[in-house]
Write a protein that holds these residues in place. Structure first.
Motif, mmCIF file in Angstrom:
data_model
loop_
_atom_site.group_PDB
_atom_site.id
_atom_site.type_symbol
_atom_site.label_atom_id
_atom_site.label_comp_id
_atom_site.label_asym_id
_atom_site.label_seq_id
_atom_site.Cartn_x
_atom_site.Cartn_y
_atom_site.Cartn_z
ATOM 1 N N LEU A 277 0.932 -1.343 -0.390
ATOM 2 C CA LEU A 277 0.099 0.016 -0.005
ATOM 3 C C LEU A 277 0.824 1.178 0.076
ATOM 4 C CD1 LEU A 277 -2.765 1.104 0.546
ATOM 5 C CD2 LEU A 277 -2.192 0.954 2.273
ATOM 6 N N ASP A 278 2.030 1.518 0.410
ATOM 7 C CA ASP A 278 2.603 2.254 0.298
ATOM 8 C C ASP A 278 4.368 2.565 -0.209
ATOM 9 O OD1 ASP A 278 4.802 0.575 1.716
ATOM 10 O OD2 ASP A 278 5.082 1.173 3.504
ATOM 11 N N ALA A 279 3.354 1.859 -1.269
ATOM 12 C CA ALA A 279 4.892 1.116 -1.954
ATOM 13 C C ALA A 279 4.076 2.809 -3.381
ATOM 14 C CB ALA A 279 4.390 0.716 -3.346
ATOM 15 N N ASP A 280 3.560 3.195 -3.064
ATOM 16 C CA ASP A 280 3.370 4.512 -4.424
ATOM 17 C C ASP A 280 2.584 5.213 -3.368
ATOM 18 O OD1 ASP A 280 1.520 6.542 -6.469
ATOM 19 O OD2 ASP A 280 2.137 4.581 -8.229
ATOM 20 N N PRO A 281 2.864 6.809 -3.873
ATOM 21 C CA PRO A 281 1.419 7.853 -3.341
ATOM 22 C C PRO A 281 -0.112 7.277 -3.535
ATOM 23 C CG PRO A 281 2.728 8.751 -3.602
ATOM 24 C CD PRO A 281 2.918 7.407 -4.029
ATOM 25 N N ASP A 282 -0.081 7.511 -4.600
ATOM 26 C CA ASP A 282 -1.323 7.407 -5.024
ATOM 27 C C ASP A 282 -2.151 5.880 -4.733
ATOM 28 O OD1 ASP A 282 -1.246 9.673 -6.791
ATOM 29 O OD2 ASP A 282 -0.222 8.859 -8.642
ATOM 30 N N PHE A 283 -1.511 5.080 -4.321
ATOM 31 C CA PHE A 283 -2.152 3.852 -3.861
ATOM 32 C C PHE A 283 -2.952 3.980 -2.198
ATOM 33 C CE2 PHE A 283 0.762 1.054 -5.061
ATOM 34 C CZ PHE A 283 0.175 1.110 -6.796
ATOM 35 N N ALA A 284 -2.831 5.719 -1.426
ATOM 36 C CA ALA A 284 -3.408 5.708 -0.431
ATOM 37 C C ALA A 284 -4.996 6.069 -0.358
ATOM 38 C CB ALA A 284 -2.954 7.275 -0.049
ATOM 39 N N ARG A 285 -5.525 5.988 -1.693
ATOM 40 C CA ARG A 285 -6.891 6.274 -2.094
ATOM 41 C C ARG A 285 -7.597 4.925 -1.480
ATOM 42 N NH1 ARG A 285 -7.208 6.342 -8.761
ATOM 43 N NH2 ARG A 285 -5.221 6.466 -8.410
ATOM 44 N N VAL B 248 -6.778 2.879 0.947
ATOM 45 C CA VAL B 248 -6.587 3.008 2.730
ATOM 46 C C VAL B 248 -7.685 2.035 2.759
ATOM 47 C CG1 VAL B 248 -6.608 5.094 3.293
ATOM 48 C CG2 VAL B 248 -5.693 2.851 4.574
ATOM 49 N N GLU B 249 -8.871 2.370 2.674
ATOM 50 C CA GLU B 249 -10.423 1.266 3.154
ATOM 51 C C GLU B 249 -10.793 0.317 2.611
ATOM 52 O OE1 GLU B 249 -11.230 2.525 6.824
ATOM 53 O OE2 GLU B 249 -9.476 4.259 6.526
ATOM 54 N N GLU B 250 -10.134 -0.298 1.481
ATOM 55 C CA GLU B 250 -10.563 -0.906 0.500
ATOM 56 C C GLU B 250 -9.252 -2.307 0.533
ATOM 57 O OE1 GLU B 250 -11.054 0.459 -2.858
ATOM 58 O OE2 GLU B 250 -13.146 1.524 -2.814
ATOM 59 N N ILE B 251 -8.211 -2.273 1.568
ATOM 60 C CA ILE B 251 -7.940 -3.044 0.751
ATOM 61 C C ILE B 251 -7.658 -4.445 1.584
ATOM 62 C CG2 ILE B 251 -5.510 -1.574 0.467
ATOM 63 C CD1 ILE B 251 -4.356 -2.418 3.283
ATOM 64 N N PRO B 252 -7.631 -5.822 0.813
ATOM 65 C CA PRO B 252 -7.200 -5.619 0.192
ATOM 66 C C PRO B 252 -7.632 -5.385 -1.654
ATOM 67 C CG PRO B 252 -7.955 -7.674 -0.077
ATOM 68 C CD PRO B 252 -8.084 -7.305 1.326
ATOM 69 N N VAL B 253 -7.025 -5.075 -2.364
ATOM 70 C CA VAL B 253 -7.684 -4.218 -3.771
ATOM 71 C C VAL B 253 -6.941 -5.439 -5.245
ATOM 72 C CG1 VAL B 253 -7.970 -2.649 -5.341
ATOM 73 C CG2 VAL B 253 -7.376 -2.208 -2.964
ATOM 74 N N THR B 254 -7.656 -5.532 -5.336
ATOM 75 C CA THR B 254 -6.958 -6.749 -6.748
ATOM 76 C C THR B 254 -7.519 -5.756 -7.915
ATOM 77 O OG1 THR B 254 -8.742 -8.105 -6.841
ATOM 78 C CG2 THR B 254 -7.047 -8.987 -5.805
ATOM 79 N N PHE B 255 -6.532 -5.747 -9.338
ATOM 80 C CA PHE B 255 -6.582 -5.327 -10.983
ATOM 81 C C PHE B 255 -6.337 -6.362 -10.980
ATOM 82 C CE2 PHE B 255 -5.461 -1.899 -7.991
ATOM 83 C CZ PHE B 255 -6.179 -1.093 -8.458
ATOM 84 N N VAL B 256 -7.094 -6.522 -12.504
ATOM 85 C CA VAL B 256 -7.042 -7.932 -13.341
ATOM 86 C C VAL B 256 -6.755 -6.748 -14.679
ATOM 87 C CG1 VAL B 256 -8.283 -9.411 -15.271
ATOM 88 C CG2 VAL B 256 -8.641 -9.531 -12.667
ATOM 89 N N ASP B 257 -5.689 -7.193 -15.278
ATOM 90 C CA ASP B 257 -5.355 -6.253 -16.607
ATOM 91 C C ASP B 257 -5.080 -4.929 -16.323
ATOM 92 O OD1 ASP B 257 -4.915 -8.611 -18.441
ATOM 93 O OD2 ASP B 257 -6.965 -8.876 -19.121
ATOM 94 N N GLY B 258 -4.749 -4.260 -14.983
ATOM 95 C CA GLY B 258 -4.410 -2.932 -14.911
ATOM 96 C C GLY B 258 -5.794 -2.161 -14.197
ATOM 97 N N ARG B 259 -6.798 -2.917 -14.589
ATOM 98 C CA ARG B 259 -7.966 -2.607 -14.506
ATOM 99 C C ARG B 259 -8.640 -2.631 -12.448
ATOM 100 N NH1 ARG B 259 -12.207 -2.878 -19.284
ATOM 101 N NH2 ARG B 259 -11.876 -0.446 -20.088
ATOM 102 N N GLN B 260 -9.408 -2.305 -12.122
ATOM 103 C CA GLN B 260 -9.768 -2.472 -10.175
ATOM 104 C C GLN B 260 -10.562 -3.833 -10.470
ATOM 105 O OE1 GLN B 260 -10.648 0.204 -7.800
ATOM 106 N NE2 GLN B 260 -11.426 -1.283 -6.003
#
Length: 81
Positions: free
Chosen positions: A42-50, A52-64
């Protein structure tokens, strides 16, 4: 936001039991399908902070794809597309 190029990506954090469950599901599915999987902190990129209330968040082919929990059947269906 910069995600790895893997087909399935999960944003998580250490000590997160939902992340552990999601990782196990994703690893099981990609072991069957042969797709790539990457996990980022989560802390690897400042943009991931959005997320924080949804982790884990998964993406397939770049889409949430999912957050909080990973449904195995839904993930398999997404990877067949």
């Amino acid at each position: 936001m910069s995600l790895p190029s893997a087909r399935v990506v999960m944003i998580g954090k250490p000590g997160c039991h939902l992340c552990d469950e999601a990782r196990a599901t994703i690893e099981r599915v990609v072991a069957d399908t042969g797709d790539s999987f990457a996990e980022v902190a989560l802390d690897a990129d400042p943009d991931f902070a959005r997320y924080v209330e949804e982790i884990p968040v998964t993406f397939v082919d770049g889409r949430q794809h999912d957050y909080w929990r990973v449904d195995e059947g839904r993930l398999r269906a997404a990877l067949r597309r």
